[in-house]
Design a protein around this motif. Structure first.
Motif, short mmCIF file in Angstrom:
data_model
loop_
_atom_site.label_atom_id
_atom_site.label_comp_id
_atom_site.label_asym_id
_atom_site.label_seq_id
_atom_site.Cartn_x
_atom_site.Cartn_y
_atom_site.Cartn_z
N ILE A 76 40.72 -62.30 13.48
CA ILE A 76 41.09 -61.88 14.83
C ILE A 76 41.66 -60.48 14.76
O ILE A 76 42.62 -60.22 14.01
CB ILE A 76 42.12 -62.85 15.45
N PRO A 125 47.76 -63.75 17.48
CA PRO A 125 46.58 -64.22 16.75
C PRO A 125 46.81 -65.57 16.06
O PRO A 125 45.90 -66.40 16.02
CB PRO A 125 46.34 -63.11 15.71
N ALA A 168 45.66 -58.66 20.78
CA ALA A 168 45.74 -59.19 19.42
C ALA A 168 46.78 -58.48 18.57
O ALA A 168 47.14 -58.94 17.49
CB ALA A 168 44.38 -59.11 18.74
N ARG A 219 44.50 -68.89 16.43
CA ARG A 219 43.80 -69.39 15.25
C ARG A 219 43.96 -70.91 15.15
O ARG A 219 43.01 -71.62 14.82
CB ARG A 219 44.32 -68.69 13.99
#
Lengths: 274, 274
Positions: free
Chosen positions: A93, A79, A73, A83
């Protein structure tokens, strides 16, 4: 009823927990790896599969907010791509290191020393997490299992060259490999997890070479903890497979057991995201 | 007339020299890479091609004995496979490190400190070579260009974490990469030669972080040389791109320039093999 999803995902697998607003876990699920940097598509698929299992176990419902702790991440852009693939209103995240820290400390101030295949250190003060280390074996991860295992092989070669004395442990490592060149060949293909398989015997051994490696690793660990201490006042929580070995070596520090797991940390993150 | 063949082969190319019994070079040739561990088939083909060019330049003839210094020659089985593919009566195959040492010292007693992308140290006493180091970057290669470049990136991350102070050099490295995560990402894909591209600026710099890295590298180099010294009596020959940097830092040691190249060493090996 508003449901909350926590995900703990790493290179070997991904776990999901569905909980109510009070934090009570209603269902658990499990699926394949979820490293969103190295394989984002299957990470997203595995996360949704683990969620599906957990949600069925919980008797169904709608996820209000999700907290995800995922390997990779910290890679730029990773991320955001994930998402976009997740159908939740509120999504947070972070790395799996962050959810491990949140799970271990809950909302309390404290320090975490996580020593497994890799190593990472963090403080949480007034809800703010400061993380150091965790840069990977090539440039860091001091005192980690991978670091300890690699040090054992390097010390064996240094004994072959005469830089240091052979000990029974180093002699044993050389004999198991058959030759110095075989140790070099192994090093060229070994991943951190491969080096880390050697760490438990170093941590347990009373051999002088093992003691020297563990002394350096303990010094590095103490230095990282000291750097995070505001006034030498916060208790330290040791995590990871090598956590107990360093907790014993640093017994003079105030210590506290982990409050919960990385999955608990992910659920806490979900409630904070909502 | 008995002809002798010398081959100097590494990961980037392979050079051949054909000489008479007195060592006079009659023809030179050049071809592609010759790492007999990672790609034995094209290594053999490139060696024969370089020989062909050198033999034509020499006006033809028959090779009586060959000396080959080749990357990968320390891998188990690799020299035997190559020997079977070469049509010469007398063949000696050693690593390219050994021919570099032989070329640098000729038949004389002495010590060689070879500091390029990797590092290796050797003594020759009464014709017997003792080699230490040269284990590759994962487990060794202290003071090499790759080791220095990697140390620069690791120190930058340690400054980010607060283990050490930022210096102008470390600040510059961070800015060039954009973020700590970008430095970590680079480390995961970098080969030793990539890290080594950073070494010249460290060796030249008066920045405190560079000075600290070079001080450790110089200490490691001095330790390896001391380990090879029988009575502090042998002069040291520095080789490789970083050789001059360490020769200057260790100016108190008796030093001697290289007598010849690795190709000269390979020809010497050929005459000894005959």
């Amino acid at each position: 009823m508003a449901l909350y999803l926590g995900i703990d995902g790493g290179g070997t697998g991904c776990r999901a927990a569905v909980a109510d607003a009070s934090g009570r876990i209603l269902g658990l699920g499990q699926a394949g790896p979820a490293n969103i940097a190295s394989d984002p598509d299957s990470a997203a698929a595995n996360i949704l599969q683990a969620l599906d299992i957990a949600l069925k176990a919980a008797g169904g419902g709608t996820i209000h907010a999700a907290g995800l702790g995922l390997a990779g991440a910290n890679a730029a852009g990773a991320p955001d791509r994930l998402r976009a693939a997740l159908p939740f209103e509120h999504v947070a995240i972070v790395t799996d290191a962050i959810t491990a820290i949140k799970g271990a400390l809950g909302p309390d101030d404290g320090i975490v020393a996580a020593l497994g295949t890799g190593s990472v250190f963090a403080s949480q003060i007034g809800g703010t997490i400061r993380q150091i280390g965790g840069r990977g074996l090539v440039l860091g991860d001091e005192a980690s299992g991978a670091w300890i295992g690699r040090a054992l092989l390097a010390q064996t070669l240094r004994a072959v060259d005469g830089f240091t004395h052979f000990t029974p442990l180093l002699q044993g490592v050389l004999q198991e490999h058959g030759s110095p060149d075989a140790i070099v060949a192994r090093s060229l293909t070994s991943r951190p997890a491969d080096f880390a398989t050697l760490a438990p015997r170093v941590a347990k051994s009373s051999d002088p070479a093992a003691a020297a490696i563990m002394a350096q690793a303990t010094k590095d660990t103490a230095e990282a903890i000291a750097l995070l201490q505001p006034f030498n006042s916060l208790p330290v929580t040791f995590l990871g497979g090598l956590g107990p070995a360093f907790a014993a070596r640093l017994h003079h520090l105030a210590q506290r057991p982990a409050k919960g797991t990385a999955l608990d940390g992910a659920l806490l993150l979900a409630r904070q995201a909502a």
